[in-house]
Design a protein around this motif. Structure first.
Motif, mmCIF file in Angstrom:
data_model
loop_
_atom_site.group_PDB
_atom_site.id
_atom_site.type_symbol
_atom_site.label_atom_id
_atom_site.label_comp_id
_atom_site.label_asym_id
_atom_site.label_seq_id
_atom_site.Cartn_x
_atom_site.Cartn_y
_atom_site.Cartn_z
ATOM 1 N N GLU A 52 17.670 27.549 -31.943
ATOM 2 C CA GLU A 52 16.696 28.013 -32.939
ATOM 3 C C GLU A 52 16.135 29.390 -32.633
ATOM 4 O OE1 GLU A 52 13.690 25.058 -32.837
ATOM 5 O OE2 GLU A 52 12.986 25.664 -30.858
ATOM 6 N N GLY A 211 8.122 18.331 -19.159
ATOM 7 C CA GLY A 211 7.785 19.586 -19.814
ATOM 8 C C GLY A 211 6.447 19.496 -20.529
ATOM 9 N N ALA A 212 6.113 18.274 -20.950
ATOM 10 C CA ALA A 212 4.837 18.065 -21.640
ATOM 11 C C ALA A 212 3.647 18.273 -20.704
ATOM 12 C CB ALA A 212 4.787 16.656 -22.221
ATOM 13 N N LEU A 213 3.880 18.260 -19.408
ATOM 14 C CA LEU A 213 2.785 18.425 -18.455
ATOM 15 C C LEU A 213 2.827 19.802 -17.808
ATOM 16 C CD1 LEU A 213 3.143 14.980 -16.686
ATOM 17 C CD2 LEU A 213 1.440 15.614 -18.367
ATOM 18 N N GLY A 214 3.731 20.641 -18.265
ATOM 19 C CA GLY A 214 3.826 21.940 -17.635
ATOM 20 C C GLY A 214 4.697 21.930 -16.409
ATOM 21 N N GLU A 219 10.819 27.941 -19.216
ATOM 22 C CA GLU A 219 11.611 28.924 -19.966
ATOM 23 C C GLU A 219 11.770 30.204 -19.155
ATOM 24 O OE1 GLU A 219 13.177 28.748 -22.714
ATOM 25 O OE2 GLU A 219 12.371 27.010 -23.779
ATOM 26 N N PRO A 220 12.892 30.868 -19.311
ATOM 27 C CA PRO A 220 14.003 30.579 -20.229
ATOM 28 C C PRO A 220 15.128 29.742 -19.612
ATOM 29 C CG PRO A 220 14.318 32.747 -19.296
ATOM 30 C CD PRO A 220 13.078 32.185 -18.659
ATOM 31 N N ARG A 229 15.930 17.511 -25.116
ATOM 32 C CA ARG A 229 14.618 17.445 -25.770
ATOM 33 C C ARG A 229 14.655 18.092 -27.149
ATOM 34 N NH1 ARG A 229 9.135 19.504 -24.292
ATOM 35 N NH2 ARG A 229 10.073 21.034 -22.948
ATOM 36 N N SER A 233 13.323 15.455 -32.308
ATOM 37 C CA SER A 233 12.768 15.262 -33.638
ATOM 38 C C SER A 233 13.802 14.618 -34.543
ATOM 39 C CB SER A 233 12.326 16.606 -34.211
ATOM 40 O OG SER A 233 11.960 16.437 -35.564
ATOM 41 N N MET A 234 13.494 13.396 -35.017
ATOM 42 C CA MET A 234 14.447 12.674 -35.867
ATOM 43 C C MET A 234 14.557 13.344 -37.223
ATOM 44 S SD MET A 234 12.949 8.903 -35.194
ATOM 45 C CE MET A 234 11.260 9.433 -35.075
ATOM 46 N N VAL A 235 13.442 13.949 -37.638
ATOM 47 C CA VAL A 235 13.406 14.464 -39.007
ATOM 48 C C VAL A 235 14.205 15.758 -39.130
ATOM 49 C CG1 VAL A 235 11.878 15.327 -40.828
ATOM 50 C CG2 VAL A 235 11.188 13.406 -39.420
ATOM 51 N N THR A 236 14.040 16.641 -38.118
ATOM 52 C CA THR A 236 14.660 17.963 -38.250
ATOM 53 C C THR A 236 16.032 18.035 -37.602
ATOM 54 O OG1 THR A 236 13.471 18.681 -36.275
ATOM 55 C CG2 THR A 236 12.446 19.142 -38.392
ATOM 56 N N LEU A 237 16.479 16.921 -37.000
ATOM 57 C CA LEU A 237 17.805 16.919 -36.374
ATOM 58 C C LEU A 237 18.878 17.049 -37.451
ATOM 59 C CD1 LEU A 237 19.142 16.565 -33.602
ATOM 60 C CD2 LEU A 237 19.272 14.123 -34.076
ATOM 61 N N ASP B 227 6.861 13.216 -36.741
ATOM 62 C CA ASP B 227 8.186 12.848 -37.243
ATOM 63 C C ASP B 227 8.116 11.540 -38.029
ATOM 64 O OD1 ASP B 227 10.065 14.080 -34.381
ATOM 65 O OD2 ASP B 227 9.487 15.033 -36.260
ATOM 66 N N ALA B 378 1.273 22.231 -24.244
ATOM 67 C CA ALA B 378 2.579 21.571 -24.311
ATOM 68 C C ALA B 378 2.650 20.693 -25.548
ATOM 69 C CB ALA B 378 2.784 20.725 -23.062
ATOM 70 N N GLN B 391 8.085 36.393 -24.161
ATOM 71 C CA GLN B 391 8.649 36.609 -22.826
ATOM 72 C C GLN B 391 9.820 37.591 -22.897
ATOM 73 O OE1 GLN B 391 10.877 33.238 -21.215
ATOM 74 N NE2 GLN B 391 9.766 33.409 -19.298
ATOM 75 N N THR B 405 3.560 25.633 -19.884
ATOM 76 C CA THR B 405 2.965 24.750 -20.883
ATOM 77 C C THR B 405 2.152 23.688 -20.161
ATOM 78 O OG1 THR B 405 4.976 23.417 -20.888
ATOM 79 C CG2 THR B 405 4.791 25.101 -22.580
#
Lengths: 268, 538
Positions: A52, A211-214, A219-220, A229, A233-237, B227, B378, B391, B405
């Motif tokens: 993306e 990743g949700a906890l930092g 990245e990158p 990960r 998203s089920m909707v945007t897959l 979602d 995050a 970045q 995050t």
């Protein structure tokens, strides 16, 4: 079955070469954003298309494999060694030693990892490189992920200690470390290897959720977990087959290793 | 012949009545989701989004700001006057209004509400907006349908502030659960849903004299996962989503037309700022970078805002100029333009401050490599993507950025308590059009003066000037004068860039074609601001 083993070997060799030679095989740098073509379909320039942010998926898959397939097995090794040592000691010694080790295992199983990891994140400096953050993440997973395996190893060790050959070995003078090394460990190899191979994909997925906890790979730098990960998203897959390659790669590599190691077990 | 004549009459009647506008459908239950459990059902203590939704639909207010025209409309108050230099407001109240349980509404209820609102024990953030100076807010009940509210000092744009004050009953046995709004809370299953039913005593009628609301009920399901919320919308289990992400918007609009709408540029902003707190646990040389206007301007110029809007938000965003977006037509300083994307100029500015490139690494005059971390929350995919793009942009001018995050609570702790961070990327949700609502951000002593909060005295000349201008606009009753002051604040903020404003997002909503009379707005609540006029076609 021979042909299956050959295929497994070929796939692993290909994966290994890809990982080692990522720098030369990848069509572009994994961090470079081709902003004119985000979410692009496969093409001559980008064999697996772009993500993306316009980053080459092939490059990200190759480098992601490098991070996950090196660090996840290392973390699994740490967890398995800890499980083997503590579970083995508990099963062999029995009594208060076993109770103490299992209490420690229960403690690790009941500790809310979330708060522990948030505390670790708070203690870490913000300016650590993506490579260091990856190493710290997998080390933490290894140090925290031994408890469930230890219980399995302990049960296995106890069962072995009650077996005829163990009694015979002890009757002939084997004890302590010699008994463990020559008689118990070879027979615990199966459960230990099983725990190891279960841990590898678990740690890859756990890293993605961290990743949700930092924590997790920042990245990158990509990892198989962070690539997985993206499919959260089920909707945007979108129904685009190349998006599912990371999970296919994970399945192929883990399965190939298991095929080879199962054969080795049969031979032994 | 007679048959032809009869047929003609029938055809004519059909054509005639067919051209008449159909009466609005009435009845039905509108369903949508709340992202969290409301923390309170007391309309005076609202401080979170879910509670605000319930308050909006159940609370009767003295005035309402029309979310499309941005004009103040009479509601429970039919007229109002401001006197005594802006310190005294007199409301004439609507007669014959009753609460949902039948209790009569009167000026005593307004007096009671203001008393509760200003009670320090309640810690009402709604009440904070009325605290204009030392002293207390008092009321004088002139008659059952007239009341005066007296403030210790003038309150800027005071009338529009009553858009958020739900008038609670002094006498009703149901206390704050007695509603003057179009709905009342009929059922509440914690963690699952709230059911709001139409208020049988609601005072408002439509142009044809039919009592509003058209809907029988509104069901608010508690659903955290966006979602799942989108999937439920696709399956027709819910009728609207008040705010959708750009990715979900693109997905839904690609499937069926009319499912989603882009209402235009919202008042929400995304911005980056540097930590300028003197006592922050960061190296002194970094603090010096962050305190330099030239450094901040250079970073701003090195960021490609158009790419952020195009790639992260799929063109449903615009490069931001200031905290006030262009859609806030009165308050926006139209002379300001977004900072250009110009990495060359950015390097020029940096070189004037002693920075130089050394093998593609930017170094300051003491040789320190320019490297800093950006923290963001995050789980917010657009923000994580923006940080990754920034970045890469800053890498091109030799700056190394580490993206970190954090979970939201840990992030809040760093930016408001420990100040243990270097740069932060976050968004602001601006619910109020009036800049007076941003006092706590722009005053150097403010808690939300994010880059250097709670200063005892302004740390810089430009912050002192902003303090002066904000106090001036807060105490002036002349809207045009206030606009002048606020324009100057925006200009200073544009020049100094304590906040590097990145983009203004569009207001993206999902409204089922079955929902009639919907007029999505860029102002909250985007999809259901005219809830009493929404109807369902079944």
């Amino acid at each position: 079955m021979k042909i299956v083993r050959i295929i497994a070997v070929v796939l692993l060799v290909l994966a290994g070469i890809s990982v080692i030679c990522a720098r030369w095989i990848a069509p572009a740098d994994y961090a470079l954003q081709f902003r004119e073509s985000p979410d692009a379909a496969p093409s001559a320039h980008h064999p697996l298309g772009t993500d993306e942010l316009g980053r080459d998926r092939t490059a990200r898959l190759l480098y992601g494999m490098r991070v996950s397939l090196v660090l996840a097995p290392l973390a699994a090794l740490v967890a398995t060694v800890l499980a083997g040592v503590l579970g083995g000691i508990a099963g062999c010694a029995g009594g208060w030693v076993e109770r103490g080790c299992m209490f420690l295992s229960d403690l690790f199983l009941s500790v809310p990892w979330l708060f522990l990891l948030i505390t670790v994140r708070a203690a870490l400096p913000l300016n650590i490189s993506p490579e260091s953050s990856a190493a710290v993440t997998f080390l933490l997973l290894g140090l925290l992920g031994w408890a469930a395996s230890a219980r399995v190893i302990c049960a296995g060790a106890k069962s072995l200690m009650a077996s005829d050959f163990a009694w015979t070995a002890r009757a002939t003078g084997f004890s302590g470390f010699k008994l463990v090394r020559l008689h118990l460990l070879p027979n615990l190899r199966g459960p230990l290897l099983a725990q190891f191979w279960i841990s590898v994909p678990v740690f890859i997925l756990a890293e993605a959720n961290l990743g949700a906890l930092g924590l997790g790979v920042t990245e990158p730098l990509p990892s198989l977990g962070s690539l997985l990960r993206e499919m959260q998203s089920m909707v945007t897959l979108r129904p685009e087959p190349w998006q599912f390659l990371p999970i296919l790669v994970l399945i192929i590599i883990v399965s190939s290793f298991q095929i080879l190691l199962n054969q080795q077990e049969v031979r032994a | 012949m007679k048959r032809i004549f009869a047929l003609g009459i029938a055809l004519g009647a059909t054509l005639f009545f067919g051209c008449l506008p159909l009466p609005a459908q009435t009845g039905g239950e509108l369903r949508f989701c709340l992202r969290s459990e409301p923390k309170t059902l007391n309309p005076l203590a609202v401080n979170d989004d879910a509670s605000e939704t319930v308050r909006y639909m159940t609370g009767g207010v003295l005035v309402r700001v029309n979310r499309v025209t941005q004009k103040i409309q009479p509601e429970l108050a039919t007229e109002w006057t401001i006197s005594d230099g802006g310190k005294r407001v007199r409301f004439k109240l609507r007669e014959g209004v009753r609460y949902s349980d039948g209790t009569p509404f009167s000026a005593d209820d307004v007096a009671y509400t203001m008393q509760q609102l200003m009670d320090p024990a309640l810690h009402s953030s709604t009440g904070d907006a009325f605290r204009s100076g030392e002293g207390s807010v008092t009321t004088r009940v002139v008659s059952p349908t007239a009341i005066e509210i007296i403030f210790p000092a003038p309150v800027a744009n005071v009338i529009s502030l009553f858009d958020t004050v739900a008038i609670v009953s002094q006498k009703s046995p149901l206390k704050e659960m007695a509603a003057l709004g179009p709905f009342y809370v009929a059922e509440h299953k914690a963690g699952a849903y709230l059911l709001l039913k139409r208020n049988p005593n609601y005072w408002k009628k439509d142009a044809n004299g039919r009592q509003l609301p058209y809907l029988d009920a509104v069901r608010l399901e508690i659903e955290q996962n966006r979602d799942i919320e989108a999937l439920r919308y696709q399956r027709g289990e819910i009728d609207l989503i008040n705010s959708v992400t750009p990715a979900i918007f693109e997905k839904l609009s690609g499937e069926t037309t009319g499912l989603v709408r882009d209402a235009g540029t919202s008042t929400d902003t995304e911005q980056l700022w540097f930590n300028q707190v003197a006592s922050a646990p960061i190296p002194a040389y970094k603090r010096a970078w962050f305190a330099s206007t030239a450094f901040r301007r250079a970073v701003s110029e090195a960021i490609n805002r158009d790419d952020l809007a195009r790639i992260v938000f799929h063109e449903h965003a615009r490069a931001a100029v200031s905290v006030t977006p262009p859609t806030n037509t009165f308050w926006f300083n139209a002379s300001l333009k977004p900072h250009p994307f110009d990495p060359k100029d950015a390097l020029q500015r940096l070189s004037q401050e002693g920075f130089h490139l050394d093998n593609d690494v930017l170094r300051d005059k003491d040789g320190n490599a320019v490297e800093f971390s950006i923290i963001t929350n995050a789980g917010n995919k657009p923000r994580e993507s923006m940080a990754t793009m920034i970045q890469q942009d800053l890498k091109k001018v030799g700056i190394k950025v580490n993206v970190v995050t954090l979970d939201f609570n840990a992030l809040l702790e760093r930016i408001s308590q420990t100040y243990n961070y270097e740069a932060c990327l976050l968004g602001f949700l601006n619910a109020d059009l009036d800049p007076n609502s941003q006092m706590t951000i722009w005053l150097s002593s403010g808690d939300d003066h994010q880059w250097n909060p709670k200063q005892k005295s302004p740390a810089s000349g430009w912050e002192a000037e902003i303090d002066r201008l904000m106090r001036a606009q807060a105490s002036s009753m002349d809207q045009h004068k206030r606009k002048e002051y606020w324009d100057k604040v925006q200009k200073i903020a544009w020049e100094q860039e304590p906040f590097i404003y990145l983009i203004n997002k569009d207001a993206l909503v999902a409204i089922s074609p079955a929902v009639k009379n919907a007029q999505p707005s860029v102002f909250r609540p985007q999809a259901y601001w005219n809830i009493e006029q929404l109807a369902l076609a079944r």
